[in-house]
Enzyme design. Structure first.
Site, PDB file in Angstrom:
ATOM      1  N   GLU A   1       9.472 -15.269  -2.876  1.00  0.00           N
ATOM      2  CA  GLU A   1       8.532 -15.305  -1.763  1.00  0.00           C
ATOM      3  C   GLU A   1       8.393 -13.945  -1.064  1.00  0.00           C
ATOM      4  O   GLU A   1       8.286 -12.913  -1.715  1.00  0.00           O
ATOM      5  CB  GLU A   1       8.908 -16.441  -0.805  1.00  0.00           C
ATOM      6  CG  GLU A   1       8.894 -17.801  -1.500  1.00  0.00           C
ATOM      7  CD  GLU A   1       9.010 -18.972  -0.562  1.00  0.00           C
ATOM      8  OE1 GLU A   1       8.329 -18.990   0.480  1.00  0.00           O
ATOM      9  OE2 GLU A   1       9.771 -19.900  -0.883  1.00  0.00           O
TER      10      GLU A   1
ATOM     11  N   ASP B   1       4.125 -27.400   3.316  1.00  0.00           N
ATOM     12  CA  ASP B   1       5.226 -26.586   2.806  1.00  0.00           C
ATOM     13  C   ASP B   1       6.355 -26.604   3.837  1.00  0.00           C
ATOM     14  O   ASP B   1       6.203 -27.145   4.940  1.00  0.00           O
ATOM     15  CB  ASP B   1       4.742 -25.155   2.519  1.00  0.00           C
ATOM     16  CG  ASP B   1       5.564 -24.456   1.446  1.00  0.00           C
ATOM     17  OD1 ASP B   1       6.748 -24.823   1.254  1.00  0.00           O
ATOM     18  OD2 ASP B   1       5.038 -23.539   0.787  1.00  0.00           O
TER      19      ASP B   1
END
Length: 637
Positions: free
Chosen positions: A523, A317
């Site tokens: 997020e 990521d």
């Protein structure tokens, strides 16, 4: 006048020169090296082996590097042999970039990559988590939490096909989707990226993968990446593994569960993704029982690669390897060693690509990381690039430009919006349903912060990473506009974001539609321990619903605390984050289509109950998993 002899001699010399040139060309041609990796008719394995054998260590490490587009200058791409470029959330060529602008910029980068010694094309990646969401005027589909409520894998597959076409319209062949997380706690800020708390629902929704990549032909071996051609893109199953099960729903935190629980709840969707030929798998920021996934050799190499036989490439990521240490980046040298040794193949290093290259080079030269590990990574990356035809067709296809935000795709998003709505209450008594609403009325009220805000109804990951507010962020239809275009022209529609109870009572409305909910987030910014409806939503509900018959529509990425207000509502609809096509919401409110959605998540009474999921021993929800009232289409006015 030249003599006949002189003329003949000159002609002979010309013929001789021509034959010499022809012979030289023939010799040069026959001695030119046959490059098997450039032969589209050669077997895939042979092409990979041939190219790998020609690569230097620097070229191999370059293939393992993915950098942010802002750093992808011609010099960087050529000097570091960069294998991949990405756009981070909201990263675009210019504020109003269209399909042509995107394609031209990416083609420029591709040209630089192809000019290197071996001419290996870059693979450009982008988050396309509910449509091609970074790009102005792209179609924005409902977020996954709503799509899970449709229970319609074919719909999700068609959304994948549309998203692939819109990505290809901008010259992008790789998307970081789908998210196959199983969200077990709505306090998690990424819960709307999950299709469901139920593993089986998530497994069914992996149909997005053949939508994005195309259907794997029967003769292709399972686990091998597959992309059907230039109208499709490489997909990415994420975030491996257990990201939806972190303690207390804290983003990037620790998932505490035994191995069998991890397999049955969180790993299961990856089985389906691999069978369907997913090209890449992205590693989660989170930990499993205290061990960072970005450094977990057992789950990445032993299980994903060796046990599940995944043959695509594993990608980190965004700055994911930096977060192996705490604080982030505290020991970057260790982070490089731990992540590559664990089995990560492509590292998303948006900025510090030079440090990564230097550190990894030293590790290989000193034998800390064997060349076999590097070759495994590069072989996987090349396999995906060859399989998707990137060597034969590295540039954008201008004939696809009109696919971005096409009417056909908008109709699909409208269908998805109406199928994702879940009707949770319909009338204060079973004999007096409120919905569907009549199109012909004297005067109606539309209230709430979310009724006339396209950015709010689309949510996070829309144009900007955290999402935006307003109606000018991209193309689409706000819910208020959809209502106005649906009701009879004689019906007066009054809009007020937060009217007082006295004003509502005095206006003598026939009924009211209240649209409230969460502001956009993404997020960690979305982590939320109280899950209350943001102000002034509760006041708007109370002020309107005590004064006039009302339907409340909640725009949110997850269930919120609604029990204190349900009693005053005449009807209640969970609209989730329906995307750019608000007309789909009005379609169902007014009975052109019936309500069909079923909860993909348990609706709790109080946050004190969390985490609470279907099947738990002390399961006591406000609305259970799978609940959803239905209505029939109507023609009444």
């Amino acid at each position: 006048m030249p003599s006949l002899c002189t003329t003949g001699m000159k002609a002979l010399r010309n013929i001789t020169s021509f034959l010499v040139i022809l012979l030289c060309c023939s010799v040069l041609s026959s001695s030119a090296e046959y490059l098997k990796y450039k032969d589209p008719n050669a077997p895939l394995k042979a092409r990979i082996t041939d190219l790998l054998s020609r690569m230097t260590l620097a070229e191999k490490i370059g293939q393992m590097s993915q950098i942010e587009r802002l750093n992808a200058t011609a010099d960087v791409l050529q000097n570091y042999f960069i294998g991949s470029v990405l756009s981070g959330g909201g990263s675009m060529p210019s504020p109003n970039a269209g399909a042509k602008d995107w394609a031209e910029r990416i083609d420029t980068m591709q040209k630089a990559a192809l000019s290197t010694r071996l001419g290996i094309p870059i693979i450009y990646g982008i988050d396309a988590v509910h449509g091609h969401n970074n790009v102005l005027n792209a179609t924005i589909f409902p977020h996954n939490v709503g799509l899970g409520c449709t229970r319609d894998p074919d719909l999700v597959k068609r959304i994948g096909q549309a998203t692939a076409l819109e990505a290809r319209a901008t010259g992008i062949p790789y998307v970081f989707a789908p998210c196959v997380a199983v969200c077990r706690d709505p306090r998690w800020g990424r819960c709307y990226e999950s299709y469901s708390e139920d593993t089986e629902v998530v497994r069914h929704m992996t149909e997005l993968i053949p939508g994005l990549q195309g259907d794997v032909p029967p003769n292709v071996r399972k686990g091998v990446p597959y992309v059907a051609g230039g109208r499709y893109v490489a997909a990415c199953a994420k975030h491996y593994v257990g990201d939806g099960g972190t303690h207390n729903g804290i983003n990037e935190n620790n998932t505490i569960i035994d191995f069998q629980g991890l397999l049955s709840t969180h790993m299961a969707p990856y089985y389906n993704a691999i069978i369907k030929g997913v090209s890449t798998v992205m590693i989660s920021y989170s930990s499993w029982n205290g061990e960072k996934m970005h450094a977990n050799h057992f789950l990445v190499t032993d299980f994903l690669k060796n046990r599940l036989k995944f043959r695509g490439f594993v990608i980190s990521d965004w700055q994911g390897i930096d977060k192996i240490t705490s604080p982030m980046g505290a020991n970057y040298t260790y982070s490089v060693q731990a992540s590559v040794s664990a089995g990560l193949d492509m590292i998303m290093i948006p900025y510090n690509y030079s440090d990564f290259a230097n550190i990894l080079t030293n590790f290989v030269n000193t034998g800390v990381i064997p060349m076999s590990r590097i070759d495994d990574a590069v072989r996987r990356i090349l396999r995906v690039k060859f399989a998707m035809g990137l060597f034969e067709n590295p540039y954008s296809d201008p004939t696809l430009a009109d696919q971005l935000g096409s009417q056909e795709h908008r109709e699909l998003a409208r269908e998805a919006a109406r199928k994702s709505l879940v009707l949770l209450k319909n009338g204060k008594s079973p004999n007096e349903p409120m919905l569907p609403l009549p199109k012909k009325s004297s005067k109606i009220l539309v209230a709430g912060t979310h009724a006339d805000n396209l950015g709010y109804q689309c949510g996070g990951w829309t144009i900007a990473w955290q999402g935006l507010s307003g109606n000018n962020i991209t193309a689409g239809t706000p819910i208020l506009q959809a209502i106005k275009s649906t009701v009879d022209p004689a019906t007066e529609v009054v809009f007020s974001e937060n009217p007082s109870a006295a004003d509502v009572k005095a206006a003598n409305y026939d009924y009211a539609i209240v649209v409230v909910g969460e502001q956009p987030y993404a997020e960690t910014a979305g982590d939320n321990t109280n899950l209350t409806i943001p102000a002034p939503g509760p006041d708007t509900i109370q002020n309107v619903c005590i004064s006039v018959k009302c339907v409340v529509m909640l725009i949110s990425g997850r269930p919120l605390v609604v029990e204190p207000y349900v009693g005053v509502m005449d009807a209640f609809v969970a609209a989730w984050l329906p995307g750019s096509e608000g007309q789909g919401v009005a379609d169902v409110l007014y009975g052109d289509y019936g309500f069909t959605g079923k909860l993909s998540r348990t609706w709790f009474k109080s946050v004190d109950q969390l985490p609470m999921n279907v099947g738990d021993v002390h399961y006591d929800p406000l609305f259970p998993f799978g609940f959803g009232l239905t209505t029939e289409p109507t023609t009444r006015s």
